[in-house]
Scaffold this motif. Structure first.
Motif, PDB file in Angstrom:
ATOM      1  N   HIS A  51       0.844  -1.183   0.000  1.00  0.00           N
ATOM      2  CA  HIS A  51       0.000   0.000   0.000  1.00  0.00           C
ATOM      3  C   HIS A  51       0.884   1.239   0.000  1.00  0.00           C
ATOM      4  CE1 HIS A  51      -4.039  -1.595   0.383  1.00  0.00           C
ATOM      5  NE2 HIS A  51      -3.553  -2.513   1.191  1.00  0.00           N
ATOM      6  N   SER A  52       0.387   2.274  -0.609  1.00  0.00           N
ATOM      7  CA  SER A  52       1.104   3.533  -0.696  1.00  0.00           C
ATOM      8  C   SER A  52       1.124   4.199   0.679  1.00  0.00           C
ATOM      9  CB  SER A  52       0.409   4.429  -1.719  1.00  0.00           C
ATOM     10  OG  SER A  52       0.867   5.730  -1.629  1.00  0.00           O
ATOM     11  N   GLY A  53       2.306   4.547   1.163  1.00  0.00           N
ATOM     12  CA  GLY A  53       2.443   5.223   2.454  1.00  0.00           C
ATOM     13  C   GLY A  53       1.731   6.561   2.482  1.00  0.00           C
ATOM     14  N   PRO A  54       1.947   7.413   1.469  1.00  0.00           N
ATOM     15  CA  PRO A  54       1.195   8.669   1.444  1.00  0.00           C
ATOM     16  C   PRO A  54      -0.315   8.452   1.315  1.00  0.00           C
ATOM     17  CG  PRO A  54       3.099   8.831   0.014  1.00  0.00           C
ATOM     18  CD  PRO A  54       3.005   7.404   0.467  1.00  0.00           C
ATOM     19  N   GLY A  55      -0.716   7.375   0.667  1.00  0.00           N
ATOM     20  CA  GLY A  55      -2.148   7.086   0.552  1.00  0.00           C
ATOM     21  C   GLY A  55      -2.759   6.763   1.901  1.00  0.00           C
ATOM     22  N   ILE A  56      -2.052   5.967   2.697  1.00  0.00           N
ATOM     23  CA  ILE A  56      -2.530   5.652   4.044  1.00  0.00           C
ATOM     24  C   ILE A  56      -2.570   6.922   4.889  1.00  0.00           C
ATOM     25  CG2 ILE A  56      -2.000   4.371   6.153  1.00  0.00           C
ATOM     26  CD1 ILE A  56      -0.812   2.180   4.340  1.00  0.00           C
ATOM     27  N   ALA A  57      -1.548   7.761   4.749  1.00  0.00           N
ATOM     28  CA  ALA A  57      -1.508   9.018   5.498  1.00  0.00           C
ATOM     29  C   ALA A  57      -2.673   9.922   5.099  1.00  0.00           C
ATOM     30  CB  ALA A  57      -0.178   9.721   5.266  1.00  0.00           C
ATOM     31  N   SER A  58      -2.986   9.985   3.818  1.00  0.00           N
ATOM     32  CA  SER A  58      -4.106  10.802   3.347  1.00  0.00           C
ATOM     33  C   SER A  58      -5.429  10.294   3.910  1.00  0.00           C
ATOM     34  CB  SER A  58      -4.147  10.795   1.818  1.00  0.00           C
ATOM     35  OG  SER A  58      -5.300  11.430   1.348  1.00  0.00           O
ATOM     36  N   PHE A  59      -5.589   8.996   3.933  1.00  0.00           N
ATOM     37  CA  PHE A  59      -6.811   8.399   4.472  1.00  0.00           C
ATOM     38  C   PHE A  59      -6.957   8.704   5.959  1.00  0.00           C
ATOM     39  CE2 PHE A  59      -9.067   4.669   6.259  1.00  0.00           C
ATOM     40  CZ  PHE A  59     -10.292   4.864   5.645  1.00  0.00           C
ATOM     41  N   ILE A  60      -5.867   8.566   6.711  1.00  0.00           N
ATOM     42  CA  ILE A  60      -5.908   8.846   8.148  1.00  0.00           C
ATOM     43  C   ILE A  60      -6.173  10.330   8.391  1.00  0.00           C
ATOM     44  CG2 ILE A  60      -4.489   8.900  10.245  1.00  0.00           C
ATOM     45  CD1 ILE A  60      -3.244   6.261   9.277  1.00  0.00           C
ATOM     46  N   MET A  61      -5.558  11.195   7.584  1.00  0.00           N
ATOM     47  CA  MET A  61      -5.810  12.635   7.727  1.00  0.00           C
ATOM     48  C   MET A  61      -7.280  12.966   7.483  1.00  0.00           C
ATOM     49  SD  MET A  61      -2.640  14.389   5.799  1.00  0.00           S
ATOM     50  CE  MET A  61      -1.042  14.591   6.539  1.00  0.00           C
ATOM     51  N   ILE A  97      -1.333   8.717  -5.164  1.00  0.00           N
ATOM     52  CA  ILE A  97      -1.823   8.196  -6.439  1.00  0.00           C
ATOM     53  C   ILE A  97      -0.709   8.184  -7.482  1.00  0.00           C
ATOM     54  CG2 ILE A  97      -3.366   8.740  -8.373  1.00  0.00           C
ATOM     55  CD1 ILE A  97      -5.460   9.499  -6.353  1.00  0.00           C
ATOM     56  N   ALA A  98       0.197   9.152  -7.402  1.00  0.00           N
ATOM     57  CA  ALA A  98       1.257   9.271  -8.405  1.00  0.00           C
ATOM     58  C   ALA A  98       2.359   8.223  -8.248  1.00  0.00           C
ATOM     59  CB  ALA A  98       1.872  10.664  -8.344  1.00  0.00           C
ATOM     60  N   LEU A  99       2.460   7.583  -7.089  1.00  0.00           N
ATOM     61  CA  LEU A  99       3.505   6.574  -6.894  1.00  0.00           C
ATOM     62  C   LEU A  99       3.232   5.344  -7.744  1.00  0.00           C
ATOM     63  CD1 LEU A  99       4.104   6.649  -3.032  1.00  0.00           C
ATOM     64  CD2 LEU A  99       5.551   7.579  -4.818  1.00  0.00           C
ATOM     65  N   LYS A 100       4.292   4.817  -8.331  1.00  0.00           N
ATOM     66  CA  LYS A 100       4.155   3.618  -9.162  1.00  0.00           C
ATOM     67  C   LYS A 100       4.444   2.380  -8.328  1.00  0.00           C
ATOM     68  CE  LYS A 100       5.276   5.948 -13.410  1.00  0.00           C
ATOM     69  NZ  LYS A 100       6.030   5.959 -14.634  1.00  0.00           N
ATOM     70  N   ASN A 101       3.926   1.258  -8.790  1.00  0.00           N
ATOM     71  CA  ASN A 101       4.116  -0.042  -8.160  1.00  0.00           C
ATOM     72  C   ASN A 101       3.625  -0.062  -6.720  1.00  0.00           C
ATOM     73  OD1 ASN A 101       5.283  -0.998 -10.533  1.00  0.00           O
ATOM     74  ND2 ASN A 101       7.327  -0.353  -9.882  1.00  0.00           N
ATOM     75  N   ARG A 102       2.555   0.637  -6.449  1.00  0.00           N
ATOM     76  CA  ARG A 102       1.932   0.651  -5.124  1.00  0.00           C
ATOM     77  C   ARG A 102       0.420   0.541  -5.289  1.00  0.00           C
ATOM     78  NH1 ARG A 102       5.520   0.351  -0.807  1.00  0.00           N
ATOM     79  NH2 ARG A 102       7.424   1.374  -1.440  1.00  0.00           N
ATOM     80  N   LYS A 103      -0.232  -0.016  -4.268  1.00  0.00           N
ATOM     81  CA  LYS A 103      -1.692  -0.040  -4.283  1.00  0.00           C
ATOM     82  C   LYS A 103      -2.191   1.379  -4.045  1.00  0.00           C
ATOM     83  CE  LYS A 103      -2.452  -4.718  -2.634  1.00  0.00           C
ATOM     84  NZ  LYS A 103      -3.051  -5.547  -1.586  1.00  0.00           N
ATOM     85  N   LYS A 104      -3.235   1.732  -4.730  1.00  0.00           N
ATOM     86  CA  LYS A 104      -3.731   3.095  -4.670  1.00  0.00           C
ATOM     87  C   LYS A 104      -5.084   3.215  -3.962  1.00  0.00           C
ATOM     88  CE  LYS A 104      -1.262   4.290  -8.897  1.00  0.00           C
ATOM     89  NZ  LYS A 104      -0.065   3.789  -8.353  1.00  0.00           N
ATOM     90  N   THR A 105      -5.516   2.156  -3.290  1.00  0.00           N
ATOM     91  CA  THR A 105      -6.834   2.135  -2.666  1.00  0.00           C
ATOM     92  C   THR A 105      -6.979   3.224  -1.605  1.00  0.00           C
ATOM     93  OG1 THR A 105      -6.870  -0.249  -3.002  1.00  0.00           O
ATOM     94  CG2 THR A 105      -8.507   0.658  -1.495  1.00  0.00           C
ATOM     95  N   PHE A 106      -6.039   3.264  -0.663  1.00  0.00           N
ATOM     96  CA  PHE A 106      -6.122   4.255   0.403  1.00  0.00           C
ATOM     97  C   PHE A 106      -5.918   5.671  -0.128  1.00  0.00           C
ATOM     98  CE2 PHE A 106      -5.195   0.617   3.290  1.00  0.00           C
ATOM     99  CZ  PHE A 106      -6.300   0.775   4.118  1.00  0.00           C
ATOM    100  N   ALA A 107      -5.056   5.818  -1.120  1.00  0.00           N
ATOM    101  CA  ALA A 107      -4.812   7.145  -1.689  1.00  0.00           C
ATOM    102  C   ALA A 107      -6.066   7.690  -2.346  1.00  0.00           C
ATOM    103  CB  ALA A 107      -3.659   7.083  -2.686  1.00  0.00           C
TER     104      ALA A 107
END
Length: 157
Positions: free
Chosen positions: A34-44, A108-118
């Protein structure tokens, strides 16, 4: 003496012996993280949503106090528990939404990561910001009707 034509080339190994040709190698599917920034965005987005819920409860409590005592005295409002925190909670939640929106776009812009949380964080943050702008537009479009509610507060010019 050779019977071969000089323009004739020897067939490739796969054409000569199809049994020995290279078969595609089976590769197991790669599990994406999972994308780290995506998880952070979801938590925010969730933290800011909780902040807005707390803010709404505090404003409703304050308005109930005003309607009960029929006073708009600022000193009384400051004596209410947590009234001073209302602008800070609002600005903190709004700041979390804006930064969550940016972090969601990065996720969302990160490659090779899941984008669900983002994507989820981006949608929630965007909906909250659009909802805030809609409420602001509705509030600004309502005419000032203080004279109807409190006729004694209107001064004749």
């Amino acid at each position: 003496m050779s019977n071969q034509d000089p323009n004739w080339q020897k067939p490739a190994a796969s054409e000569e012996h199809p049994v020995f040709s290279e078969a595609p190698v089976f590769q197991p599917p790669v599990k994406l993280k999972h994308s780290g920034p995506g998880i952070a965005s979801f938590i925010m987005s969730l933290v800011s949503l909780i902040g807005y819920i707390i803010l709404a409860i505090m404003v409703i409590n304050l308005m109930a106090h005003f309607s009960q005592y029929q006073t708009m005295n600022p000193e009384v409002a400051l004596q209410q528990t947590g009234t001073v925190m209302i602008p800070f909670i609002f600005l903190g939640s709004l700041l979390l939404n804006c930064s969550g929106l940016v972090v969601g776009i990065i996720g969302i812009a990160l490659k090779n990561r899941k984008k669900t949380f983002a994507i989820t964080g981006l949608i929630i943050n965007a909906l909250i910001i659009v909802g805030f702008i809609a409420l602001l537009a509705i509030g600004l479009s309502i005419p000032n009707s203080t004279a109807d509610i409190y006729p004694s507060s209107v001064q004749s010019l």
